[in-house]
Design an enzyme around this catalytic site. Structure first.
Site, PDB file in Angstrom:
ATOM      1  N   THR A 144     -50.668 -16.422 -10.534  1.00 38.06           N
ATOM      2  CA  THR A 144     -50.423 -15.175 -11.259  1.00 38.06           C
ATOM      3  C   THR A 144     -49.325 -15.337 -12.308  1.00 38.06           C
ATOM      4  OG1 THR A 144     -51.056 -13.977  -9.293  1.00 38.06           O
ATOM      5  CG2 THR A 144     -49.789 -12.753 -10.908  1.00 38.06           C
ATOM      6  N   GLY A 183     -44.682 -16.663  -3.864  1.00 35.10           N
ATOM      7  CA  GLY A 183     -43.671 -16.658  -2.811  1.00 35.10           C
ATOM      8  C   GLY A 183     -43.027 -18.038  -2.698  1.00 35.10           C
ATOM      9  N   GLU A 426     -53.881 -10.848  -3.490  1.00 35.33           N
ATOM     10  CA  GLU A 426     -55.223 -11.387  -3.192  1.00 35.33           C
ATOM     11  C   GLU A 426     -56.329 -10.481  -3.722  1.00 35.33           C
ATOM     12  OE1 GLU A 426     -56.033 -14.330  -2.157  1.00 35.33           O
ATOM     13  OE2 GLU A 426     -53.950 -14.920  -1.873  1.00 35.33           O
TER      14      GLU A 426
END
Lengths: 470, 190
Positions: A144, A183, A426
């Site tokens: 992303t 993350g 997701e």
């Protein structure tokens, strides 16, 4: 034990242990789960002297890294390690008990390792997986970007092949091309699988995965050309260490492109893979897991709210009568019981789709692709509904706890933070629902032309001409 | 096509709604395309209905799988009864929450809504005595719940108070901000 809860338990009409075994998948599974919980939860290293919410952002991160490292060390030392243990620690309730606000190492296990396994060649797997598994390196998955999320074809990061040095040159052409959200990216990982638009021989071949070193393995300083940091505080999951990443002409060897499916040869020739069904399988797996996680988080929230509603007495239902348990109020039942029912609905649907996935996967092995679009359509909308239902239900049961539900210590606010995040990651829910809609529109045309439809949409044949009687 | 308060009738109604919404979205998109819109614009203009169709499709799927799973599960009769009540509650809850859709697309009539509301309330009454038992069956360790409100022993108020004592502000009876800011402020206003 509170006397109201004692009475409630005495009045229960069924054997609660029987339901526990049913939900766990049998008595043996229940025992296994309890052993695993005891193994981790009894460890004093996981206890917080001061609740995390009273620490600074930086201290929270540092504590989380300590706990995450200890958690995975313990996992590797476990006598009977299994994928189930990993699942429980990475996304499940056990993991969220130890790291309430997110695990900075989660992506290493959830995305980095599976991507190496799913998209690397045998040689790449041998080298990178062993390094990652032995924790010589810590990875994350950077897809992303600041300007593009669910629409991955719009990603801007480029990887341009230079045949003279046999290297890819990674570049972030704009600020919106910066990777954003992964993350562990901020200050934890030293490697990442980076998804970028591949250019070779002057042509763009779409998005492909590359292994990129982000930080020096000894000093942990960012590598030359790597612009990296944490994106900042969020509604929840504040210890996941979500990061940003920019590239200024960063060179990586040709071998760092994950080439199990598509390849770039030494001279820059692009070789396309005939099938990408493995990528599809990972996506399906993740969606089933999300639905299971939503059921778990919601089960936690409804347990908190229901027990509290049995203990809490409030107001006067009849003049002069003692304060009744709030659970006796119809409006309270209306908040709690449908939310409890949703736990079962999510769990059973996730189980069903997992079985369907296994059937379709075996059909794929025989070259039968017929039910793939149906499976994709169901998994998209199921992920969307499970996450949005869970988020709404957690908020409903938080409100059912009155002011006390607003306390951070009730654990309902952080549960909401974990659940509502899943509405976006997701695959953003509205986008996923539109993907299902695309399939439904195609199927509708087939129904109209009298074609036989696959089971989950066969109803369109039954009701295509149906009209309400007036 | 008379409405009955049965799970078969409810499942059928959920699928009728899904089909009705799929059909409406498809027809509206077609009409827009025939009116000269590009397929992409027609898709965008219809996207609210498309999302609704997709949601209805999924809800029907979940309701059916819930009821189907419960009916096939091999458990004792008392547990079976509770699971059936849960499945019915889930279905009736979502039906009543979207009753406009059911009145439009299924054979539910306005006269049937009262009966459904009563069915929902009866289910709440039946499930009420088992509410704590059901959540106990989730068998969630107190350390995982990590909540004074939800602990197994129900010592809600004692635990809430204990938690409040962990606030760093409670470590000393007077915070330094009183001397630094409040005291001068209060004096200046005397």
């Amino acid at each position: 034990v509170n006397e109201d809860l004692v009475k409630e338990r005495q009045n229960c009409s069924f054997n609660t242990l029987e339901l526990t075994h049913l939900l766990d998948g049998g008595e043996a599974k229940t025992l296994e789960r309890k052993e695993r919980e005891e193994y981790f939860l009894s460890d004093p290293a996981f206890k917080d002297e001061v609740p995390m919410e009273y620490l600074s952002h930086q201290e929270q991160y540092e504590h989380s890294v300590r706990k995450a490292c200890h958690m995975f060390r313990k996992l590797q030392e476990m006598p009977h390690g299994s994928m189930d243990n990993f699942r429980q620690l990475l996304g499940g309730m056990l993991g969220s008990a130890i790291l309430k606000d997110g695990n900075p190492l989660a992506l290493h296990y959830v995305m980095f390792l599976p991507t190496l396994a799913g998209q690397g060649t045998v040689e790449q797997q041998a080298y990178w997986i062993s390094r990652a598994w032995n924790l010589e390196i810590v990875g994350t998955y950077a897809q992303t970007e600041l300007g593009h999320g669910t629409f991955i074809r719009g990603l801007e990061t480029t990887a341009t092949y230079d045949p003279s040095t046999q290297e890819f040159v990674l570049n972030s052409p704009t600020l919106t091309a910066y990777k954003w959200w992964p993350g562990g990216l901020g200050h934890t990982a030293n490697y990442a699988v980076v998804v970028a638009q591949l250019y070779t021989q002057g042509k763009c071949h779409g998005i492909h995965p590359f292994i990129v070193q982000l930080r020096d393995e000894e000093t942990h300083m960012p590598m030359p050309g790597i612009i990296i940091g944490e994106i900042g505080a969020k509604l929840g999951m504040n210890t996941t260490n979500n990061g940003y990443l920019g590239f200024k002409q960063v060179r990586i060897p040709r071998e760092n492109m994950l080439m199990k499916n598509n390849k770039v040869l030494e001279d820059g020739t692009y070789v396309k893979s005939p099938s990408d069904k493995l990528t599809y399988g990972t996506m399906m797996f993740v969606r089933v897991v999300i639905c299971q996680d939503m059921a778990s988080y919601l089960s936690k929230a409804v347990t908190i709210a229901t027990r509290y509603s049995a203990v809490r007495h409030q107001s006067e239902m009849k003049p002069g009568a003692p304060e009744p348990q709030v659970l006796d109020y119809r409006t309270q039942q209306y908040k709690l019981l449908p939310s409890i029912a949703s736990v079962f609905a999510m769990k059973f649907s996730a189980n069903w789709i997992w079985e369907m996935y296994n059937v379709v996967n075996s059909e794929l092995d025989q070259g039968d692709l017929e039910r793939l679009p149906e499976l994709h359509a169901v998994s998209c909308c199921l992920k969307a509904l499970c996450t949005s239902d869970a988020a709404s239900a957690v908020e409903i049961v938080r409100l059912a706890c009155g002011g006390h539900g607003y306390m951070k210590s009730s654990n309902l606010p952080s549960t909401y933070g974990l659940v509502t995040a899943a509405c976006t990651y997701e695959g953003e829910n509205t986008v996923l629902l539109l993907q299902t809609a695309r399939y439904l529109m195609k199927t509708w045309q087939q129904a109209r032309s009298g074609q036989t439809l696959t089971p989950s949409v066969a109803y369109l044949n039954l009701y295509s001409d149906w009209r309400q009687p007036r | 096509t008379v409405w009955e308060n049965t799970t078969d009738c409810v499942i059928k109604a959920f699928y009728q709604v899904a089909a009705g919404k799929v059909k409406a979205a498809a027809e509206h998109m077609e009409r827009r395309a025939k009116g000269g819109m590009t397929p992409e614009d027609a898709w965008n203009e219809t996207s609210i209905e498309l999302v609704a169709a997709s949601t209805a499709h999924c809800r029907a799927f979940i309701v059916e799988k819930f009821i189907e799973t419960v009916s096939k599960t091999d458990v004792s009769r008392p547990l079976q009864a509770v699971l059936c009540q849960m499945a019915e509650l889930y279905a009736v809850y979502w039906l009543l929450n979207n009753k406009g859709d059911f009145l439009m697309f299924s054979n539910l009539s306005p006269a049937d809504v009262d009966g459904l509301q009563l069915w929902l309330e009866q289910l709440l009454t039946k499930l009420r005595p088992n509410a704590v038992g059901i959540v106990d069956s989730f068998d969630i360790h107190d350390d995982i719940l990590a909540s004074p409100l939800g602990a197994w022993d129900g010592r809600v108020y004692e635990r809430l108070f204990e938690e409040s004592q962990k606030s760093p502000l409670n470590k000393e009876p007077v915070n330094k901000s009183f001397h630094e800011y409040m005291k001068p402020f209060l004096r200046s206003n005397l």
